[in-house]
Design a protein around this motif. Structure first.
Motif, short mmCIF file in Angstrom:
data_model
loop_
_atom_site.label_atom_id
_atom_site.label_comp_id
_atom_site.label_asym_id
_atom_site.label_seq_id
_atom_site.Cartn_x
_atom_site.Cartn_y
_atom_site.Cartn_z
N PRO A 289 -52.61 -42.35 -24.13
CA PRO A 289 -51.52 -42.62 -23.02
C PRO A 289 -51.42 -41.40 -22.16
N PHE A 290 -51.33 -41.47 -20.82
CA PHE A 290 -51.01 -40.39 -19.87
C PHE A 290 -49.61 -40.27 -19.77
N THR A 291 -49.04 -39.51 -20.76
CA THR A 291 -47.53 -39.26 -20.76
C THR A 291 -47.12 -37.90 -20.86
N PRO A 292 -45.92 -37.07 -20.32
CA PRO A 292 -45.81 -35.76 -20.47
C PRO A 292 -45.71 -35.36 -21.92
N GLU A 293 -45.73 -36.12 -22.93
CA GLU A 293 -45.73 -35.49 -24.21
C GLU A 293 -46.98 -35.29 -24.67
N LEU A 294 -48.17 -36.00 -24.10
CA LEU A 294 -49.48 -35.71 -24.41
C LEU A 294 -50.19 -35.06 -23.56
N PHE A 295 -49.78 -34.88 -21.93
CA PHE A 295 -50.73 -34.23 -21.11
C PHE A 295 -49.81 -33.12 -20.31
N GLY A 296 -50.27 -32.11 -19.70
CA GLY A 296 -49.89 -31.27 -18.97
C GLY A 296 -50.98 -30.62 -18.16
N PRO A 297 -50.53 -29.65 -17.12
CA PRO A 297 -51.36 -29.21 -16.21
C PRO A 297 -52.07 -27.93 -16.72
N LEU A 298 -53.55 -27.89 -16.43
CA LEU A 298 -54.08 -26.66 -16.53
C LEU A 298 -53.30 -25.61 -15.50
N ARG A 299 -53.31 -24.23 -15.93
CA ARG A 299 -52.97 -23.33 -14.99
C ARG A 299 -54.07 -22.56 -14.15
N PRO A 300 -54.02 -22.62 -12.92
CA PRO A 300 -55.13 -22.10 -12.16
C PRO A 300 -54.95 -20.49 -12.25
N SER A 301 -56.16 -19.90 -12.25
CA SER A 301 -56.31 -18.35 -12.18
C SER A 301 -57.29 -17.81 -11.42
N ALA A 302 -57.51 -18.52 -10.10
CA ALA A 302 -58.20 -18.06 -9.05
C ALA A 302 -57.44 -16.89 -8.47
N ASP A 303 -56.11 -16.78 -8.56
CA ASP A 303 -55.50 -15.85 -7.93
C ASP A 303 -55.79 -14.52 -8.53
N LEU A 304 -56.22 -14.34 -9.52
CA LEU A 304 -56.82 -13.04 -10.29
C LEU A 304 -58.00 -12.51 -9.76
N LEU A 305 -58.80 -13.51 -9.18
CA LEU A 305 -60.14 -12.72 -8.68
C LEU A 305 -60.29 -11.98 -7.58
#
Length: 286
Positions: free
Chosen positions: A11-27
């Motif tokens: 199930p695609f629910t907030p309990e089971l899924f969250g967003p990956l954090r982008p890190s391209a800003d550190l490059l």
């Protein structure tokens, strides 16, 4: 959004899924210490747009052009990778000698793509020393209907005969939103003691392989009290992860096929797992 992994609904629910954090800003800052802190803090680095999109799609087209007529949907282009619904007769089992994937990972275009100096330079910054790519470089290709995906696992369980100082680069070769079979990462799981997820290894659709953790992603998330992190990956994105983070993939349910590459780097002065010193084949047992 309807998702599954190995045929088991997730199930695609907030309990089971969250967003990956982008890190391209550190490059752009070229601060290796900041990159390493983020990598070890999150267990991964999500780097949108690191590679040239046109180069990635060109590689996709080269691969799908190797198949006999019938794999691709009529009127589509190889770089689109749109599945016709059938695999042509005579194509060997995936990834073994005679299959296009076997030849492709041994080809000059593939060598040129994964040999991009920017990838090795990034690996060196993350490992804090000169890095080298391991020869076992994997190409994964899934189409809708296979109901086959990577079960929840850690890379370390598949390469535990060498140095643990390894970074994996996962590269989607084409756009790869969740329904196309994207990878998902269990939040903060690189900090879990293996004893916490050891009981899950008994809940499996592959009882003869104790390296995997579990094929049921909802059960895994709830048992460990963590979410699966996801993104709408696009051609050009790169995901770097540590060997102890739990990750898995979702089933491919779109007409567009999933194609991805994963390569691993170690420090040049380390001793790698010897199983990773020979070219990949889908039946190599590693």
């Amino acid at each position: 959004m309807n998702l599954s992994s190995n045929g088991v609904p997730v199930p695609f629910t907030p309990e089971l899924f969250g967003p990956l954090r982008p890190s391209a800003d550190l490059l752009p800052a070229r601060d290796p210490a900041a990159l390493r802190r983020r990598l070890h803090g999150d267990g991964y680095l999500y780097l949108p747009g690191l590679l040239d999109r046109a180069d990635v799609l060109r590689l996709r087209g080269r691969y799908f052009s190797l198949f006999p007529p019938g794999l691709l949907a009529e009127g589509s282009e190889p770089e689109d990778g749109v599945f016709s619904g059938r695999v042509p007769q005579g194509v060997p089992e995936y990834g073994v000698a005679g299959h296009p994937a076997y030849a492709f990972v041994r080809s000059a275009p593939f060598d040129d793509f994964v040999g991009d100096p920017a990838l090795t330079a990034l690996a060196s910054r993350l490992l804090g020393a000169e890095a080298r790519m391991l020869p076992r470089r994997i190409l994964r290709h899934f189409h809708r209907g296979t109901r086959r995906a990577s079960r929840a696992h850690t890379d370390f369980d598949y390469m535990d005969e060498g140095s643990p100082r390894v970074v994996t680069f996962w590269i989607p070769v084409g756009d790869c939103p969740p329904r196309t079979g994207a990878l998902v990462y269990l939040e903060g799981s690189h900090r879990l003691p293996p004893a916490e997820y050891e009981p899950l290894r008994g809940i499996t659709d592959r009882p003869d392989d104790r390296r995997q953790i579990c094929h049921d992603l909802e059960l895994t998330a709830k048992a460990l009290g963590r979410r699966w992190l996801w993104a709408d990956f696009a051609a050009g994105d790169v995901l770097v992860h540590l060997p102890r983070i739990i990750h898995a993939s979702l089933d491919t349910t779109t007409d567009a096929m999933r194609l991805s590459v994963d390569v691993r780097f170690v420090r040049a002065d380390d001793t790698p797992d010897p199983r990773w010193l020979r070219p990949w084949s889908a039946d190599d047992g590693a």
